[in-house]
Design a protein around this motif. Structure first.
Motif, short mmCIF file in Angstrom:
data_model
loop_
_atom_site.label_atom_id
_atom_site.label_comp_id
_atom_site.label_asym_id
_atom_site.label_seq_id
_atom_site.Cartn_x
_atom_site.Cartn_y
_atom_site.Cartn_z
N ALA A 168 0.83 -1.20 0.00
CA ALA A 168 0.00 0.00 0.00
C ALA A 168 0.87 1.25 0.00
CB ALA A 168 -0.92 -0.01 1.22
N ALA A 169 1.96 1.22 0.77
CA ALA A 169 2.83 2.39 0.87
C ALA A 169 3.48 2.72 -0.46
CB ALA A 169 3.90 2.16 1.94
N GLU A 170 3.86 1.69 -1.20
CA GLU A 170 4.57 1.91 -2.45
C GLU A 170 3.62 2.02 -3.65
OE1 GLU A 170 8.90 0.02 -1.25
OE2 GLU A 170 7.58 -1.14 -2.55
N SER A 171 2.35 2.08 -3.36
CA SER A 171 1.38 2.38 -4.42
C SER A 171 1.14 3.88 -4.52
CB SER A 171 0.05 1.66 -4.14
OG SER A 171 -0.58 2.21 -2.99
N THR A 172 1.89 4.65 -3.74
CA THR A 172 1.72 6.10 -3.69
C THR A 172 2.68 6.81 -4.64
OG1 THR A 172 3.27 6.21 -1.81
CG2 THR A 172 0.93 6.02 -1.29
N GLY A 173 2.79 6.30 -5.84
CA GLY A 173 3.66 6.94 -6.83
C GLY A 173 5.12 6.64 -6.65
N ALA A 174 5.46 5.49 -6.06
CA ALA A 174 6.86 5.13 -5.85
C ALA A 174 7.55 4.83 -7.18
CB ALA A 174 6.96 3.93 -4.92
N GLN A 175 8.83 5.18 -7.27
CA GLN A 175 9.63 4.89 -8.46
C GLN A 175 10.39 3.59 -8.33
OE1 GLN A 175 9.41 6.91 -11.21
NE2 GLN A 175 7.84 7.95 -9.97
N ALA A 176 10.51 3.07 -7.12
CA ALA A 176 11.21 1.80 -6.87
C ALA A 176 10.68 1.22 -5.57
CB ALA A 176 12.72 2.02 -6.80
N GLY A 177 10.94 -0.08 -5.36
CA GLY A 177 10.48 -0.73 -4.15
C GLY A 177 9.92 -2.11 -4.45
N LEU A 178 9.98 -2.99 -3.47
CA LEU A 178 9.48 -4.34 -3.67
C LEU A 178 7.98 -4.35 -3.94
CD1 LEU A 178 11.47 -6.11 -0.78
CD2 LEU A 178 12.00 -6.13 -3.22
N GLY A 179 7.24 -3.58 -3.15
CA GLY A 179 5.80 -3.52 -3.33
C GLY A 179 5.41 -2.90 -4.66
#
Length: 260
Positions: A200-211
């Motif tokens: 959920a945290a990395e669905s906030t427009g993240a450019q990288a990350g496992l999620g």
């Protein structure tokens, strides 16, 4: 005699762990053979190949470091705010009456539901990820520590006051040692909450990350790579849990001595 029994117990635990691992591999293999489940659960060689593909794309290490940074920052903020909040709720009734209902209210809402609101407030990138993980870990840890403090036998505190102990003595010699196991439990649960909030945290427009990468791989149907990332998150959780176990054994060794 006690040393032999302990060694035997360790061997038994390792044997059961091996059997559990083998059973999981068998179930995994059977799922990979199914017509419907085979595409979702490819077996080990395909998963390893998928992970190597992500490494070759120079994506894996970037995703891993990005997620670990977010978890570390969010969890740290959650811990340093949860501990004082829990003690204030336990010691001061007005604080408890004001804060506790909202903690119970917010922690039952899925993080994915209010993630867009955090993005609107904090923008895209790393800040909303950290804020979201902080909120989830804070809710989990504060309520765990609070109930731990509330479970302390009030007779001990009354007896200490009769013997002339002041608030400082009561806190450091009775409350804090008695609450320590609950704080460690809260840390364990908080780390789990941080990992489960990662998607959920990395669905906030993240450019990288496992999620973030899991969601991207879902769109391209690269199930081997996606499953490898899911397994990596589980391995991170196991490693963190082992670290907490080591810390717990060192900080609460007095409890082990009492049991012996």
């Amino acid at each position: 005699m006690k040393g032999k029994n302990k060694k035997k117990q360790v061997m038994n635990d390792k044997l059961w762990l091996l059997l559990s691992f083998c059973a999981a591999l068998v179930v995994w293999y059977l799922l990979s053979l199914g017509k419907r489940t085979g595409n979702s659960f490819p077996f080990v060689p395909v998963v390893i190949e998928g992970l190597l593909t992500m490494i070759e794309r120079n994506a894996f290490w970037t995703d891993l470091s990005s997620s670990l940074t977010s978890i570390a920052a969010g969890f740290s903020l959650g811990f340093v705010t949860a501990v004082p909040a829990a003690f204030l709720m336990a010691w001061y009734m007005p604080v408890r009456k004001i804060i506790e209902p909202w903690i119970n209210f917010i922690r039952n809402i899925p993080a994915l539901a209010y993630a867009p609101l955090i993005v609107i407030a904090a923008g895209v990138g790393k800040p909303p990820q950290i804020i979201l993980i902080w909120i989830c870990t804070f809710m989990t840890m504060s309520i765990t520590i609070f109930h731990g403090i509330r479970s302390i036998d009030n007779t001990l505190i009354k007896a200490a006051r009769v013997l002339g102990a002041n608030d400082r003595d009561i806190f450091f010699r009775i409350i804090l040692p008695a609450t320590l196991p609950f704080i460690i439990t809260a840390v364990r649960l908080g780390l789990g909450a941080g990992l489960t909030t990662l998607l959920a945290a990395e669905s906030t427009g993240a450019q990288a990350g496992l999620g973030m990468r899991i969601r991207a791989l879902q769109n391209t149907f690269e199930t081997g790579s996606m499953l490898s990332y899911i397994i990596i998150i589980g391995i991170i959780g196991l490693i963190l849990n082992l670290i907490v176990d080591i810390i717990e054994r060192r900080l609460t060794s007095w409890q082990e001595r009492r049991e012996e």
